[in-house]
Each structure stands twice: as C-alpha cells, then as structure tokens.
Enzyme design. Sequence first.
Site, PDB file in Angstrom:
ATOM      1  N   SER A   1      14.614  24.975   3.128  1.00 45.90           N
ATOM      2  CA  SER A   1      15.122  25.923   2.135  1.00 45.90           C
ATOM      3  C   SER A   1      15.467  25.216   0.835  1.00 45.90           C
ATOM      4  CB  SER A   1      16.371  26.621   2.681  1.00 45.90           C
ATOM      5  OG  SER A   1      17.033  27.360   1.681  1.00 45.90           O
TER       6      SER A   1
ATOM      7  N   TYR B   1      24.551  26.900   6.070  1.00 46.92           N
ATOM      8  CA  TYR B   1      23.121  27.209   6.187  1.00 46.92           C
ATOM      9  C   TYR B   1      22.289  26.085   5.583  1.00 46.92           C
ATOM     10  CZ  TYR B   1      18.622  29.337   5.118  1.00 46.92           C
ATOM     11  OH  TYR B   1      17.278  29.585   5.001  1.00 46.92           O
TER      12      TYR B   1
END
Length: 334
Positions: A126, A151
């Site tokens: 990501s 995350y």
Amino acid sequence: MKYLVTGAAGFIGNAVVERLTAAGHCVIGIDNMNDYYDVSLKEARLKRIESESFTFIKMDLEDREAIASLFEEKKFDKVIHLAAQAGVRYSIQNSHAYADSNLVGHLNILEGCRQTQVKHLVYASSSSVYGLNEKVPFSTADSVDHPVSLYAATKKANELMSHSYSHLYDIPTTGLRFFTVYGAWGRPDMAPFIFTNKIINGETIDINNNGDMWRDFTHVNDIVEGIMRIADVIPNRNDTWDVESGTPATSSAPYAVFNIGHGSPINLMEFVETIESELGIVAKKNFRGMQPGDVYRTFADTQDLFDATGYKPQVSIKEGVAELVKWYKEFYSV
C-alpha cells in the site's frame, strides 16, 4: 496457468479474476466474505465472474490448516494475494483484525508458496507505507520506516516477511504499493464511493483537512493491467546486489517492490468537483481537520514499474469518475 487469487470477492481481486479467466487461465479464488462492508456487494461481484475457469472457495486467510491443504491440493503456478483487512481508520479501532488477516494470513500464504514451490507470489502492499514521508513523488527507494497507522505497519511487515522468504527459500515475490484505487464495483468505505453515494442521496460529505489534500487516484482498470503484466515479470536472484549500493525495492534475493499508481495526484476538491459535474449535483460539504492516520499527499513514482512492464495508466479522472457514477446508478437503481 493455474492461479490462486485471494480476496476474490473484493474490489481489485474480483477485477483480476475477470481478466485472468478472460485470458484463458484457471483461477481458484478465496475470500472469507466478512461483513466489514456490505456482503451483498461482494456476492454480486462473485456472480459477475462465474465461469467454468473459476472456482470460488470461502476461506479465512488465518486458517493455517485450510490454506496449507488448499496449496497442497491445487498446486498453483502463481499466486496473486490481495486479501487483507483493509481501511486506515478501521485499523485504529480494530487492531487485532489486522494482525489476524494481514500478518498471520500473509504468513500462511508465504508458507503455502514455500511448501509447493509457487513460481511467483504477487501481493498487495500500500502507498500508506510511506507514512510521514513528505518527499514527492514517493519512490520505492525512499524510507518507509514511519507509518502513521497500524494498517500501514502491517503492509510494511508484509514486505519484510516476503523478503525473508525470498531470501531463505528462493520464492520470487513482488509487492505492489497501491495508490487510491477507484472505479466501478469499488469499496463502500473509500472516498470515491462515499462521495458518490452521499451526493446522490443529498447527504453531507466530510472534506478532511478543509480540502487541502492530494491523492494519486488510480482507476481499477489501470491497476489490473499493471498486475497482469507484473505477474509475468518474475524477480531473479542478483548476487551483485548489496545494501550499500542497492535500492530497498530490490535485493540479492528474488524480490521486488513497485509503486502502482497513476503518477499524477489531484487535489481532493478537484475530485469532488468532477463527481459533482458528472452527477449534476452540488455536494453539501462539511469541512473539517486532518483525521488520525491520514497523510497530506500521495504521489507515485512509477518509473520502475514502467521500465519492468512498459505500462503506464491510461484512464483519466474524468473517464474514471464517469464510469464509477454510471455503475453506481445502474447497480443501485438510482
């Protein structure tokens, strides 16, 4: 080729399965169908990719025995691992869900690849790994040691775990740092969907940092094209590489990391205005401050990906938003 696609009922995974089966590959897809967002949307995605070349199995990534058995039985050629507990803000309140899915789940996939000698593991990282980095565009040569959400930390951990398996067991792994993916069949927890939904329904949209934010919005079709191409670019061991002179995105092991984004960020307000224009509706807006876990700007340097695959994104913001709005109206009968 026989592929495993994890997260097959998810936004990107579903589109990847569609492309793989259209190209003549045999695909096994897994997903745990959790209720993080509307399960009926996931079910509708699965229905649209039904074919003789695709088999769906409901399965949890963290189920070690089930994952091991799946790999042993199916003997995959390549794995595209896209399943994860997603969402930056959700990770602030539900940290253990990320440890289970993103850490334990990723380890189980790595073990499956190791035990069955998979030819290539492509997995989702990501853009959030860049964290506090303010240098733009974000380059895979940059430090990613200061994440601002759990995350992001799990995605960085996935890259480190993959490198260790590439180094120890010669498993070719490629991580893809996605930049704000949007389009038809998108995730209801992401801004493009939220804005479209709320504007159509006359609800107020929240504009973080008073609109002073920039995002490298990337259409799902461009993401899928990049995935398809990089799946065929298998990293090789490079014994001449060393830490002092090499980039963190490569290694002496068969390991690589790429940014996969549009490479041309736009201001958040411009994105909202594009949706407003496509809908013919002016949004009701609530301007507010920066939210926990947010970053000011994302901007992908994609030169390495272009060098490796020859592909650059093709879908403009105007085209992508038009497609998103058209799908939303059809799917929700607006």
